[in-house]
Scaffold this motif. Structure first.
Motif, PDB file in Angstrom:
ATOM      1  N   LYS A  40      -9.379  19.620  33.677  1.00 60.36           N
ATOM      2  CA  LYS A  40      -9.326  21.051  33.019  1.00 60.36           C
ATOM      3  C   LYS A  40      -8.677  21.891  33.899  1.00 60.36           C
ATOM      4  N   ALA A  41      -9.300  21.938  35.255  1.00 56.05           N
ATOM      5  CA  ALA A  41      -8.749  22.677  36.241  1.00 56.05           C
ATOM      6  C   ALA A  41      -7.349  22.748  36.351  1.00 56.05           C
ATOM      7  N   ALA A  42      -6.933  21.610  36.071  1.00 61.19           N
ATOM      8  CA  ALA A  42      -5.372  21.220  36.702  1.00 61.19           C
ATOM      9  C   ALA A  42      -4.542  21.418  35.396  1.00 61.19           C
ATOM     10  N   ASN A  43      -5.241  21.763  34.276  1.00 58.20           N
ATOM     11  CA  ASN A  43      -4.337  22.418  33.085  1.00 58.20           C
ATOM     12  C   ASN A  43      -3.755  21.304  32.572  1.00 58.20           C
ATOM     13  N   ILE A  44      -4.393  19.921  32.736  1.00 58.10           N
ATOM     14  CA  ILE A  44      -3.700  18.519  31.972  1.00 58.10           C
ATOM     15  C   ILE A  44      -4.124  18.189  30.730  1.00 58.10           C
ATOM     16  N   PRO A  45      -3.544  18.381  29.715  1.00 58.80           N
ATOM     17  CA  PRO A  45      -3.979  18.073  28.445  1.00 58.80           C
ATOM     18  C   PRO A  45      -4.590  16.534  28.482  1.00 58.80           C
ATOM     19  N   VAL A  46      -5.581  16.337  27.573  1.00 64.04           N
ATOM     20  CA  VAL A  46      -6.156  14.993  27.782  1.00 64.04           C
ATOM     21  C   VAL A  46      -6.103  14.591  26.004  1.00 64.04           C
ATOM     22  N   ILE A  47      -5.807  13.470  25.795  1.00 64.12           N
ATOM     23  CA  ILE A  47      -5.709  12.591  24.630  1.00 64.12           C
ATOM     24  C   ILE A  47      -6.729  11.406  24.643  1.00 64.12           C
ATOM     25  N   ALA A  48      -7.914  11.550  23.965  1.00 60.60           N
ATOM     26  CA  ALA A  48      -8.831  10.394  23.788  1.00 60.60           C
ATOM     27  C   ALA A  48      -8.278   9.368  22.954  1.00 60.60           C
ATOM     28  N   TYR A  49      -7.987   7.993  23.508  1.00 61.06           N
ATOM     29  CA  TYR A  49      -7.396   6.998  22.795  1.00 61.06           C
ATOM     30  C   TYR A  49      -8.572   6.056  22.007  1.00 61.06           C
ATOM     31  N   ASP A  50      -8.516   5.981  20.855  1.00 59.30           N
ATOM     32  CA  ASP A  50      -9.400   5.295  19.938  1.00 59.30           C
ATOM     33  C   ASP A  50     -10.846   5.530  20.244  1.00 59.30           C
ATOM     34  N   ARG A  51     -11.516   5.832  21.374  1.00 61.12           N
ATOM     35  CA  ARG A  51     -12.755   6.010  21.534  1.00 61.12           C
ATOM     36  C   ARG A  51     -12.906   7.465  21.875  1.00 61.12           C
ATOM     37  N   LEU A  52     -13.918   8.006  21.272  1.00 54.61           N
ATOM     38  CA  LEU A  52     -13.984   9.643  21.476  1.00 54.61           C
ATOM     39  C   LEU A  52     -14.505   9.951  22.728  1.00 54.61           C
ATOM     40  N   LEU A  53     -14.150  11.136  23.450  1.00 53.98           N
ATOM     41  CA  LEU A  53     -14.919  11.406  24.670  1.00 53.98           C
ATOM     42  C   LEU A  53     -15.996  12.250  24.338  1.00 53.98           C
ATOM     43  N   THR A  54     -17.184  12.151  24.690  1.00 57.36           N
ATOM     44  CA  THR A  54     -18.381  12.892  24.100  1.00 57.36           C
ATOM     45  C   THR A  54     -18.903  13.789  25.187  1.00 57.36           C
ATOM     46  N   ASN A  55     -19.630  14.914  24.593  1.00 55.79           N
ATOM     47  CA  ASN A  55     -20.499  15.698  25.567  1.00 55.79           C
ATOM     48  C   ASN A  55     -19.474  16.417  26.688  1.00 55.79           C
ATOM     49  N   THR A  56     -18.278  16.990  26.275  1.00 53.11           N
ATOM     50  CA  THR A  56     -17.492  17.326  27.275  1.00 53.11           C
ATOM     51  C   THR A  56     -16.715  18.485  26.260  1.00 53.11           C
ATOM     52  N   ASP A  57     -16.275  19.739  27.046  1.00 48.95           N
ATOM     53  CA  ASP A  57     -15.385  20.780  26.259  1.00 48.95           C
ATOM     54  C   ASP A  57     -13.908  20.191  26.742  1.00 48.95           C
ATOM     55  N   LYS A  58     -13.696  18.953  27.331  1.00 48.87           N
ATOM     56  CA  LYS A  58     -12.189  18.696  27.806  1.00 48.87           C
ATOM     57  C   LYS A  58     -11.653  17.619  27.258  1.00 48.87           C
ATOM     58  N   CYS A  59     -11.570  17.663  25.817  1.00 48.68           N
ATOM     59  CA  CYS A  59     -10.948  16.411  24.923  1.00 48.68           C
ATOM     60  C   CYS A  59     -10.094  17.242  24.039  1.00 48.68           C
ATOM     61  N   ASP A  60      -8.793  17.300  24.479  1.00 45.14           N
ATOM     62  CA  ASP A  60      -8.042  18.252  23.599  1.00 45.14           C
ATOM     63  C   ASP A  60      -7.647  17.568  22.403  1.00 45.14           C
ATOM     64  N   TYR A  61      -7.405  16.225  22.401  1.00 48.05           N
ATOM     65  CA  TYR A  61      -7.121  15.638  20.833  1.00 48.05           C
ATOM     66  C   TYR A  61      -7.390  14.364  21.094  1.00 48.05           C
ATOM     67  N   TYR A  62      -7.648  13.496  19.775  1.00 46.73           N
ATOM     68  CA  TYR A  62      -8.265  12.310  19.607  1.00 46.73           C
ATOM     69  C   TYR A  62      -7.462  11.589  18.416  1.00 46.73           C
ATOM     70  N   ALA A  63      -7.057  10.272  19.129  1.00 48.83           N
ATOM     71  CA  ALA A  63      -6.021   9.740  18.162  1.00 48.83           C
ATOM     72  C   ALA A  63      -6.836   8.067  18.034  1.00 48.83           C
ATOM     73  N   THR A  64      -7.153   7.968  16.785  1.00 52.65           N
ATOM     74  CA  THR A  64      -8.222   6.789  16.374  1.00 52.65           C
ATOM     75  C   THR A  64      -7.783   6.232  15.009  1.00 52.65           C
ATOM     76  N   PHE A  65      -8.537   5.265  14.789  1.00 49.69           N
ATOM     77  CA  PHE A  65      -8.372   4.842  13.350  1.00 49.69           C
ATOM     78  C   PHE A  65      -9.892   5.238  12.605  1.00 49.69           C
ATOM     79  N   ASP A  66      -9.703   5.185  11.444  1.00 43.32           N
ATOM     80  CA  ASP A  66     -10.954   5.387  10.708  1.00 43.32           C
ATOM     81  C   ASP A  66     -12.220   4.472  10.845  1.00 43.32           C
ATOM     82  N   ASN A  67     -12.968   5.111  11.896  1.00 37.79           N
ATOM     83  CA  ASN A  67     -14.036   4.322  12.398  1.00 37.79           C
ATOM     84  C   ASN A  67     -15.191   4.047  11.345  1.00 37.79           C
ATOM     85  N   TYR A  68     -15.569   5.174  10.749  1.00 37.24           N
ATOM     86  CA  TYR A  68     -16.654   5.051   9.753  1.00 37.24           C
ATOM     87  C   TYR A  68     -16.122   4.163   8.473  1.00 37.24           C
ATOM     88  N   GLY A  69     -14.878   4.305   8.476  1.00 32.45           N
ATOM     89  CA  GLY A  69     -14.351   3.313   7.320  1.00 32.45           C
ATOM     90  C   GLY A  69     -14.230   1.922   7.592  1.00 32.45           C
TER      91      GLY A  69
END
Ligand code: GAL
Length: 385
Positions: free
Chosen positions: A133-162
């Motif tokens: 965040k301090a270095a201003n680098i975008p973060v994409i969570a891949y398949d698994r969500l990054l939790t309990n953080t305000d620094k997770c810009d995008y999340y690409a996954t499958f329909d996990n509940y599905g």
């Protein structure tokens, strides 16, 4: 903490269901549809793609090489990014979050323009994400969500509940529960790693289908163990740990009875479960293999499906996910609108997300789905002809 996680998981499910309903992409029980607008597949990508990534570096961190899918995920993401001119640093962390955190730290230091992270314990990256965040680098969570953080810009996954819902519905149909079959059928349930947010969603999706049959006595859990994560979680999605737990269940509750159905959230667990069932004499006359679910369509498990040891596996086309990540990366760096179709709340923020759709493979369609589509060669799969 466990209660908090459970609450969080329920909130995530609700948010996701609402988001899916809103964009009209919720799956029907038999759904085997492809994503409505899948990006093109990297393996077929022409070499002369626009070099949108020229001069840009992407740091990709994957959890482990010990499961087949993450090897494919890493290779697909790297190839697809490189085809667009990006430089890629790809790392695997042997299922150790502290190792992955140092890898990400290195990627920040080496000046990566985007970080793509498939975490091990999605809630344990705090410090390193703050550095991003301090270095201003975008973060994409891949398949698994990054939790309990305000620094997770995008999340690409499958329909996990599905995924869980599809597994539950497969069981429902395989046993004829939806047609009024009364059994009773003996069921045992397994869950995934408690540090992986997906494991909560898989369990929730499946139990939303199966719980009513447990309540009415049509499904009987002889061990009484249904609570995730307290009773049924398997740390690190480890096959041997699943085998040991299945051994214990068979010894303690099935000495004079047979298990008719086993809910397994993924294929690494299903491998251990099959090994246990085999050594207890299942697959012989009078002791048929139970209905057994899975996820990832690992080659070994497709062999298990062909031999009748496993009933199904959810197919998550890692080529589609890789392309979604590349589309996100391109859009972020070009300052364009990033493609999303869902939102996941990670306990701190609503993360704009993309849910790729899922299908399932079973003995009837595995060849069409996995081989004819070019995902595997026939020779990759044990016992295939
Ligand atoms: C989950 C993932 C599954 C499975 C599992 C074990 O997060 O969604 O597809 O691979 O991890 O690695």
């Amino acid at each position: 903490m466990k209660n908090l996680k459970r609450l969080l998981s329920i909130a995530l499910v609700l948010v996701m269901v609402i988001a899916l309903a809103a964009c009209g992409s919720q799956q029907t029980p038999d759904s085997t549809t492809t994503p409505s607008a899948p990006a093109e597949q990297p393996s077929q990508a022409p070499a002369e793609q626009p070099q949108t990534g020229a001069g840009k570096k992407v740091g990709v961190t994957m959890p482990t090489k010990s499961l087949q899918r993450w090897n494919e995920d890493g290779a697909n993401v790297k190839a697809a990014l490189e085809a667009k001119g990006y430089t890629v640093d790809l790392q695997y962390a042997d299922n150790k979050q502290d190792v992955q955190n140092s890898q990400i730290e290195n990627q920040i230091t080496m000046g990566c323009d985007v970080l793509v992270i498939a975490s091990i314990d999605g809630g344990a990256l705090g410090g390193v994400l703050q550095q991003a965040k301090a270095a201003n680098i975008p973060v994409i969570a891949y398949d698994r969500l990054l939790t309990n953080t305000d620094k997770c810009d995008y999340y690409a996954t499958f329909d996990n509940y599905g995924v869980g819902k599809m597994q539950g519905e497969f069981i429902e149909q395989a046993l004829g529960l939806d047609k009024g079959a009364k059994g009773p059928f003996n069921l045992e349930c397994f869950g995934g790693d408690p540090g992986d947010n997906n494991a909560y969603l898989f369990n929730q999706g499946a139990m939303d289908v199966l719980q009513k049959y447990i309540d009415s006595g049509v499904l009987v859990v002889k061990s009484g163990q249904t609570k995730f994560p307290d009773q049924i979680a398997i740390t690190n999605w480890d096959s041997k740990a699943a085998q040991d737990r299945m051994d214990n269940l068979l010894t303690a509750y099935y000495a004079d009875d047979i298990v008719h159905v086993v809910l397994s959230p993924n294929d690494s667990l299903a491998q251990g479960i099959v090994a246990s069932l085999k050594s207890a004499g299942y697959g012989s006359a009078g002791k048929p293999y139970p209905v057994l679910t899975g996820q990832d369509c690992d080659k070994i498990n497709v062999g298990q499906i062909i031999r009748g040891e496993q009933s199904m596996s959810i197919f998550k086309d890692t080529r589609v996910l890789a392309n979604q990540v590349i589309a996100m990366t391109d859009a972020i760096l070009a300052g364009q609108q990033v493609p999303t179709n869902a939102t996941y709340n990670n306990g701190v923020i609503d993360v704009p997300s993309y849910n790729c759709e899922i299908k399932f493979a079973d003995k009837n369609n595995w060849k069409e789905l996995l081989v004819d589509s070019g995902y595997y060669q026939l020779s990759d799969i044990p016992d295939a002809q």
